[in-house]
Design an enzyme around this catalytic site. Structure first.
Site, PDB file in Angstrom:
ATOM      1  N   ASP A  18      27.470  42.301  54.266  1.00 10.36           N
ATOM      2  CA  ASP A  18      26.413  41.837  53.219  1.00 10.36           C
ATOM      3  C   ASP A  18      25.188  41.566  53.760  1.00 10.36           C
ATOM      4  O   ASP A  18      24.700  40.612  53.343  1.00 10.36           O
ATOM      5  CB  ASP A  18      27.096  40.851  52.471  1.00 10.36           C
ATOM      6  N   GLU A 215      27.552  45.799  42.207  1.00 13.04           N
ATOM      7  CA  GLU A 215      27.246  44.413  43.073  1.00 13.04           C
ATOM      8  C   GLU A 215      25.912  44.519  43.924  1.00 13.04           C
ATOM      9  O   GLU A 215      25.420  45.595  44.151  1.00 13.04           O
ATOM     10  CB  GLU A 215      28.556  43.812  43.453  1.00 13.04           C
TER      11      GLU A 215
HETATM   12  O1  FUB Z   1      31.656  40.074  51.293  1.00 10.71           O
HETATM   13  C1  FUB Z   1      32.585  39.824  50.119  1.00 10.71           C
HETATM   14  C2  FUB Z   1      31.885  40.654  48.897  1.00 10.71           C
HETATM   15  O2  FUB Z   1      32.128  41.995  48.999  1.00 10.71           O
HETATM   16  C3  FUB Z   1      30.438  40.809  48.368  1.00 10.71           C
HETATM   17  O3  FUB Z   1      30.039  39.727  47.892  1.00 10.71           O
HETATM   18  C4  FUB Z   1      30.323  42.020  47.751  1.00 10.71           C
HETATM   19  O4  FUB Z   1      29.049  42.408  47.670  1.00 10.71           O
HETATM   20  C5  FUB Z   1      31.358  42.907  48.964  1.00 10.71           C
HETATM   21  O5  FUB Z   1      30.565  43.448  49.855  1.00 10.71           O
END
Ligand code: FUB
Length: 479
Positions: A18, A215
């Protein structure tokens, strides 16, 4: 550059997914989540940070822990993890860290620090002016993966949200991609969250069909346009949407990168890495634009590592999809002489097509990247792990891109295991053999060599195993 830069760009024992790249002054900082190698959940470790001079993207400096999982009063028990963060410099000159503590707490925490690389102190939770917590009020959609952008007029935009990945999930939780603005205190909203990109179920006629928002929002302004990078319902791809306004009218732009290297609509439309989620952002570093993303390792989605590639904007502002490579921030091909860890592999698959990265689905069936020791923290006094490819069976292909060869004569591979057969070396996965290295069973790491014929110039290298038994693959050397 002091040395070569690779993918992953951080030491191979670091698991920072991320990753949001941010240039502050003359350094680029990586703010990401922090997976624990071998973990069975996302983000089990505290936030750490790395930075590098913008002029040398091979020279990463470990900045240490910048925020602990237990610093937010809502997560003081240590039972929550801190998911994808972002950091921005506020108008007061201080640095503000935004995060959601996993998917159980649906609101955004903010921490603050006088310098980019910590240590951050908890500041508060994003609220409305009456104290209502955004994400927890009646009618709110859940907050997720916050990201911040300050426009030239000083308006602070906070992007957030997620969507369902599969249609059956629609309606279980109130989800959306949203944008709101913040007061100068960086924690109170000025304008209410409003919907931004279409999620699954809202896509018809929008141009986002097939690439609905999942996301990982992240916004940058390029040549007067706003680019919103996000992860789509396909999970493995980072797409971009573009608009003339930061907070509305985004159009689907395209895919920038897929971490399993799928190029839809072409003959490269099959995954050539295990499939898992993706998250990152783009940044202009010393005049060049890069996309940061992450890859999956260890046969799960919980040991992810940051990678990056240079991207180009066309005259019309569009970005073409780029492939995953082993050389990323190096900007040029790697030296065609010398030894390399197999951890730099950028295409890895077995006889069966790669699957979604998950312990039960992956282990035993597919080759994957792992390491020989438990999770490692710099300065922690424990031995530094070595990364290697494991579970290499008949039909395994391990690809590395790209090298600049001149006068190559021999290749060695260091392997162990029960393998008895041939590691063929090719410049294309189905191309002709440039070398055939016979391998035999060995309990300990052992080097095998073969004469090679690769023309001078820039080439990819694929190691393709044919034989009986299984191998672990530690490193190779061009001689
Ligand atoms: O790293 C945890 C979660 O997985 C993140 O918040 C999302 O974007 C995905 O990458």
């Amino acid at each position: 550059m002091k040395q070569q830069a690779f993918n992953p760009y951080l030491p191979l024992y670091e698991y920072i997914p991320d990753g949001e790249p941010r240039v502050f002054g003359d350094r680029v900082y990586i703010f990401g989540s922090h997976d624990r190698f071998g973990g069975m959940k996302f983000c089990l470790n505290d936030y750490i940070c790395y930075s590098a001079p913008v002029t040398d993207l091979s020279d990463w400096r470990y900045e240490g822990v910048i925020y602990k999982r237990t610093q937010d009063p809502r997560t003081a028990t240590g039972k929550h993890q801190l998911w994808a963060p972002d950091v921005i410099q506020g108008k007061d000159g201080r640095y503000y860290l935004y995060y959601c503590p996993d998917d159980k707490i649906k609101s955004i925490g903010v921490a603050v620090c006088g310098t980019p690389a910590g240590k951050y102190e908890f500041l508060g939770v994003v609220r409305d002016k009456d104290g209502g917590i955004i994400g927890e009020r009646t009618g709110d959609t859940i907050q997720f993966d916050p990201s911040v952008f300050i426009d030239g007029d000083g308006t602070v935009y906070l992007y957030s949200g997620n969507g369902p990945r599969i249609r059956g999930q629609i309606g279980k939780e109130p989800k959306a991609s949203v944008v709101m603005t913040l007061e100068d205190d960086m924690v109170t909203i000025k304008t209410e969250p409003k919907k931004l990109l279409p999620i699954l179920g809202e896509e018809n006629g929008t141009g986002f069909e097939g690439h609905e928002f999942l996301e990982a929002s992240s916004v940058r302004k390029v040549n007067g346009r706003y680019y919103l990078v996000y992860s789509s319902v396909k999970m493995h791809e980072l797409c971009y949407a573009v608009s003339e306004r930061p907070n509305r009218d985004y159009r689907f732009g395209g895919v920038i990168i897929s971490n399993c290297d799928v190029f839809e609509g072409t003959d490269r439309n099959k995954p050539i890495n295990c499939i898992g989620n993706n998250h990152g952002g783009m940044e202009n570093i010393n005049g060049k634009w890069y996309i940061f993303y992450h890859r999956q390792t260890n046969g799960t989605m919980f040991s992810r590592q940051g990678c990056a590639e240079e991207i180009q904007f066309s005259e019309d502002g569009s970005i073409s999809q780029i492939e995953v490579t082993s050389c990323g921030l190096n900007q040029v091909s790697l030296n065609g002489i010398g030894a390399y860890s197999s951890g730099l592999v950028c295409n890895l698959y077995g006889a069966k097509p790669p699957a979604i990265s998950h312990p039960l689905a992956m282990r035993g069936q597919h080759p994957f990247i792992t390491q020989d020791k438990p999770d490692y923290e710099p300065g922690g006094g424990t031995p530094v792990p070595k990364q290697y490819i494991t579970n290499g069976k008949n039909g395994m292909t391990a690809g590395f891109k790209y090298f600049n060869f001149a006068g190559l004569s021999e290749i060695s591979v260091t392997i162990r295991g029960t393998a008895k057969g041939t590691l063929a070396v090719r410049t294309a996965p189905n191309g002709k053999n440039c070398a055939e290295i016979s391998v035999t069973p060995c309990k300990e790491w052992r080097e095998f060599r073969g004469a090679v014929s690769i023309p001078d110039g820039i080439h990819a290298v694929f190691f393709c195993y044919e034989g009986k038994g299984k191998l672990d693959f530690l490193k190779f050397e061009f001689i």
